[in-house]
Scaffold this active site. Structure first.
Site, PDB file in Angstrom:
ATOM      1  N   ASP A   1     -21.873   5.409  40.735  1.00 64.09           N
ATOM      2  CA  ASP A   1     -21.016   6.032  41.618  1.00 64.09           C
ATOM      3  C   ASP A   1     -20.694   7.419  41.017  1.00 64.09           C
ATOM      4  OD1 ASP A   1     -21.230   3.451  42.653  1.00 64.09           O
ATOM      5  OD2 ASP A   1     -19.212   3.141  42.671  1.00 64.09           O
TER       6      ASP A   1
ATOM      7  N   CYS B   1     -18.355  -6.227  44.222  1.00 60.95           N
ATOM      8  CA  CYS B   1     -18.431  -6.375  45.700  1.00 60.95           C
ATOM      9  C   CYS B   1     -17.965  -7.596  46.486  1.00 60.95           C
ATOM     10  CB  CYS B   1     -19.989  -6.295  46.127  1.00 60.95           C
ATOM     11  SG  CYS B   1     -20.747  -4.675  45.535  1.00 60.95           S
TER      12      CYS B   1
END
Length: 562
Positions: A279, A42
């Site tokens: 994910d 991130c």
């Protein structure tokens, strides 16, 4: 017990650490095909602006730390290329030597994440193309733009990664174009709200192009479907990600139509000895009652813990995932949770919205600024479905409040009654969520009617009666073309100027004074009056980007953004 984990970032590393906390004697081996484990994906875009001033600072732990602190074998540059479910082993390829070997498991946890999608655009092989998924990717992009004296960078894709990369490149001094095929960036926000962020990108120098898509590359210059040419010295492809599920598919595990691994409420796949998190999996959305894909780090870590707990017999209560996220776009902070109004339309849900713009803290306090807050709720139950907040102040806090309430099935009445911390430097006594819930309650009781900012242009063009109840000096500094100015302080004395034989639309700066004017009119026999939610401030933000990029005739004499 012996565990093999595929993937060493958010989901995989969290699963490994939790397994060790549950069982000191377990053998835990974590494979990562890249050279780094436990890196902060991130934070990758922030390397470009030097907020992260070295590549290696993105790596949170190395294999030696995993071994010393957790007694976990973290094997990097090691790709798991095959799962043999019958023999309960995996085949591993060493990326450096190309040697292959097998590793057995009692339980296997898959957390390979998602891979960047690069569409087959004509001429793409002639362009200097980069993706941003790991430390190697961001290092390659950073080094290239420094070494090649790059001036112009084109970012294709307006999701989180695309917007954050564009922002950080601008802050680093590059000329940036961002191209998004959809009519807007960041589709976790509704079209009316995202205009605030699109204006901010435009103001900060981003050449933001929406509703147009990549057609062809000539070198690193991009030709769009419209024929427009976007010049660039490098291109960042950020059009989205796809679940990296080929390993699971080859092993015969059940996948959904989008290629994500199907899991049960305990994150177990169709093989009882194989779990999957992050994910790569589909998750349950308790608002739509459907499965979805949610590539966010927070859910991945929660799933990893839950999977490890289930393996050791601890009860797991899976409440699903509503999707909560936030982003910084230059000077603005934005956050979103749950359903957007657009998603409610897609799902066929009955809903209504409230758009309010209170101050983020007491107005006379230094640094006080407008807080654009949108609440989406179900009709007729009042169940809260989602919220969006955008401000130069603390937007994420307000959305976190609503995210919590949604997880407990709360209604607008619950949000109205929440007791939230208050002191002038932090908030107002009636915080944004409380404020929005009160408005929602009034709408549900049919105490008044409203129109939204996206309806105002049509009203102006049709010659509707619009009354601006701001003070005269505010009106003089900018107003809706054709609007009649009757300040709230004069409304009761000048009601004879307002027609009763057709609809009347009221606005002020942020819809509070116009609401009071509306009640005064209703109390004096007016039955066809509407408040414009968002009012002049919301209208200006909503109209600005399209006015400027489409060379469109404004419906206001001057914009006001304060």
């Amino acid at each position: 017990m012996k565990f093999v984990i595929v993937g060493g970032v958010a989901g995989g590393a969290s699963a490994a650490a939790r397994l060790r906390r549950l069982d000191e004697s377990a053998e835990i081996i974590m494979f990562e095909k890249g050279p780094h484990v436990s890196f902060s994906n991130c934070c990758l875009p922030y390397r470009l602006s030097e907020k992260i001033d070295a590549h290696d600072k993105l790596v949170l732990m190395d294999p030696a730390q995993f071994a010393n602190q957790y007694n976990i074998q973290a094997r990097t540059s090691s790709e798991v290329v095959k799962i043999d479910r019958d023999r309960k082993c995996v085949k591993v390829r060493n990326a450096e030597t190309q040697e292959e070997y097998e590793e057995s498991y009692d339980k296997l946890i898959l957390s390979p994440g998602a891979k960047a999608f690069v569409p087959p655009i004509k001429g793409i092989e002639t362009a200097d193309i980069f993706t941003v998924r790991n430390v190697v990717d961001i290092a390659a992009l950073y080094d290239f733009i420094k070494e090649k004296d790059v001036q112009k960078v084109t970012v294709v894709g307006g999701g989180f990664i695309g917007v954050e990369v564009a922002e950080n490149l601008v802050e680093a001094g590059y000329q940036v174009s961002l191209v998004e095929a959809l009519p807007q960036i960041l589709n976790v926000y509704d079209y009316d709200m995202v205009q605030i962020l699109q204006k901010e990108m435009l103001d900060k120098g981003v050449n933001l192009i929406v509703g147009d898509s990549a057609d062809e590359f000539t070198g690193s210059d991009l030709i769009l479907k419209s024929g427009k040419k976007v010049e660039g010295d490098a291109v960042v492809m950020a059009v989205g990600v796809r679940a990296d599920s080929s390993l699971a598919a080859d092993a015969g595990l059940d996948l959904n139509p989008r290629g994500a691994i199907k899991v049960d409420l305990n994150y177990c796949t169709s093989d009882p000895d194989i779990y999957a998190v992050g994910d790569v999996i589909e998750v349950f959305n308790p608002l739509t009652r459907k499965a979805s894909v949610l590539p966010l780090a927070g859910p991945a870590q929660k799933q990893a813990r839950a999977a490890a707990d289930h393996i050791y017999g601890h009860a797991v209560r899976n409440t699903g995932y509503i999707g909560s996220s936030c982003i910084k776009v230059f000077d603005y902070n934005a956050a979103s949770t749950g359903m957007t109004a657009a998603r409610c339309e897609q799902e066929g849900l009955q809903y209504d919205v409230v758009y309010v713009i209170p101050q983020d803290r007491v107005g006379i306090m230094p640094g006080s600024c407008p807080l654009h807050f949108k609440l989406i709720y179900e009709v007729p139950t009042g169940k809260v479905l989602g919220a969006q907040a955008i401000s130069k102040g603390d937007a994420a806090k307000r959305v976190d409040i609503v995210a919590t309430l949604i997880k407990f099935g709360g209604t607008v009445d619950d949000l109205r009654d929440l007791e939230l911390c208050y002191a002038p430097p932090f908030s107002t006594a009636k915080d944004a969520g409380n404020h929005a819930a009160l408005v929602a309650g009034n709408l549900m009781k049919k105490a008044f009617r409203q129109v939204r900012v996206d309806e105002v242009r049509g009203l102006v063009e049709s010659g509707a009666c619009i009354v601006d109840v701001r003070e005269e000096h505010e009106y003089a500094n900018g107003h809706i073309k054709g609007a009649l100015n009757i300040p709230l302080s004069q409304i009761r004395k000048r009601m004879d100027e307002i027609p009763k034989d057709r609809p009347v639309y009221l606005h002020c700066r942020s819809a509070q004074r116009s609401y009071n004017a509306l009640l005064a009119l209703q109390g004096n026999g007016f039955t066809n009056v509407y408040n414009i939610s968002g009012s002049f401030l919301g209208i200006c933000f909503y109209e600005y980007f399209n006015d400027k990029t489409q060379n469109r005739e404004p419906i206001v004499t001057e914009y006001n953004f304060n």
